[in-house]
Design a protein around this motif. Sequence first.
Motif, PDB file in Angstrom:
ATOM      1  N   MET A   1      44.537  -4.998 -46.339  1.00 56.36           N
ATOM      2  CA  MET A   1      43.499  -5.406 -47.301  1.00 56.36           C
ATOM      3  C   MET A   1      42.164  -4.759 -46.943  1.00 56.36           C
ATOM      4  N   ASN A   2      41.533  -4.138 -47.934  1.00 58.00           N
ATOM      5  CA  ASN A   2      40.225  -3.534 -47.708  1.00 58.00           C
ATOM      6  C   ASN A   2      39.134  -4.597 -47.798  1.00 58.00           C
ATOM      7  N   ILE A   3      38.374  -4.738 -46.728  1.00 58.05           N
ATOM      8  CA  ILE A   3      37.251  -5.671 -46.727  1.00 58.05           C
ATOM      9  C   ILE A   3      36.047  -5.031 -47.398  1.00 58.05           C
ATOM     10  N   LYS A  29      35.923   3.113 -47.173  1.00 62.23           N
ATOM     11  CA  LYS A  29      36.765   1.924 -47.194  1.00 62.23           C
ATOM     12  C   LYS A  29      37.019   1.489 -45.755  1.00 62.23           C
ATOM     13  N   ILE A  30      37.027   0.176 -45.534  1.00 57.13           N
ATOM     14  CA  ILE A  30      37.367  -0.357 -44.213  1.00 57.13           C
ATOM     15  C   ILE A  30      38.302  -1.542 -44.406  1.00 57.13           C
ATOM     16  N   VAL A  67      34.950  -7.849 -49.845  1.00 59.00           N
ATOM     17  CA  VAL A  67      35.989  -8.811 -50.266  1.00 59.00           C
ATOM     18  C   VAL A  67      35.918  -9.037 -51.777  1.00 59.00           C
ATOM     19  N   ASP A  68      35.876  -7.927 -52.502  1.00 58.73           N
ATOM     20  CA  ASP A  68      35.896  -7.906 -53.976  1.00 58.73           C
ATOM     21  C   ASP A  68      34.655  -8.510 -54.626  1.00 58.73           C
ATOM     22  N   LEU A  69      33.596  -8.714 -53.882  1.00 62.89           N
ATOM     23  CA  LEU A  69      32.355  -9.229 -54.449  1.00 62.89           C
ATOM     24  C   LEU A  69      31.262  -8.179 -54.324  1.00 62.89           C
TER      25      LEU A  69
END
Length: 306
Positions: A1-3, A29-30, A67-69
């Motif tokens: 999952m990419n944070i 990306k991390i 986290v998608d925000l």
Amino acid sequence: MNILEADHLKKSYRYQGKSIEAVRDVSLKIAAGEVLAFLGPNGAGKTTTIKMIAGLILPDQGWVRIVDLDPHRDPRCLRSLGAVLEGNRNVYWRLTPLENLEYFGVLRGLSRKVARQRGQELLERFSLTEKRNAIVQNLSRGMQQKLAIAVALIHQPQLLLLDEPTLGLDVEATEDVKKLVKEISRAGCALLLTTHQLNIAEELSDRVAIIHKGEILAEEPTDELIRQFSGTAYVIELDDPLDPVRISQITQIGGVIADKIVRIRDSEILYQALAVLHPLPILRVERDQANLTDVFLKLVREEQHA
């Protein structure tokens, strides 16, 4: 999952009536538990990029997600972010370590009880329990730096931004901070590490992104990037200098000799050289491996002369 996901970030400033492109095109990306070393010379665009990621300045183009925000639109995103961006300056020097942790914990939305509990846990984890009631300005620089990292972790962020975490520290304090960084990543936190100490970056990072003039020159797993820039030569170190006969034989097959060191240009003649040297004592045989400093300088210098 990419944070963390940053996509095609761009940022320009006006200076003396001219438009200056600080960041031309940066994508990063991390993943959870990953350490990305974000490297570049002064003025390359690192700080501007980090400020866009942290939600401190708006990009002209592109977007950031933690986290998608979106850190620029959703305040909840900042609960997933911790940062140590100016060494040990993100702590109050006239407070104690425990008071700092309580204060910043409450500031980040924790109750005082939870902040105190987590603060005590972090002090123990970072070997600072005995100094919990000392004034921060009286602590060693290494302890101050560990406290700064602890403060950034008080709200249990999923992404940690670390700027020069070992700068100015002595050997022992540097080892302590490196150990903490490894522990933090193993616990699942994603880390964006910026440093000019490339040996530190090489040791701690899983991947490397090198920025120059606002653009990413390379982004690869650290080991793979180094492998790409490593040659095929080998170094053989002997216990004693070679005799004239063996010097002649090694030279004939393409080897280069300097006192007790024999350099072989590729693996095809390595075993021929070893046969010539047998049964002399050999101290080491190793590939002539590049390091992250070699890679960084080569990429930046090539771009400067392009």
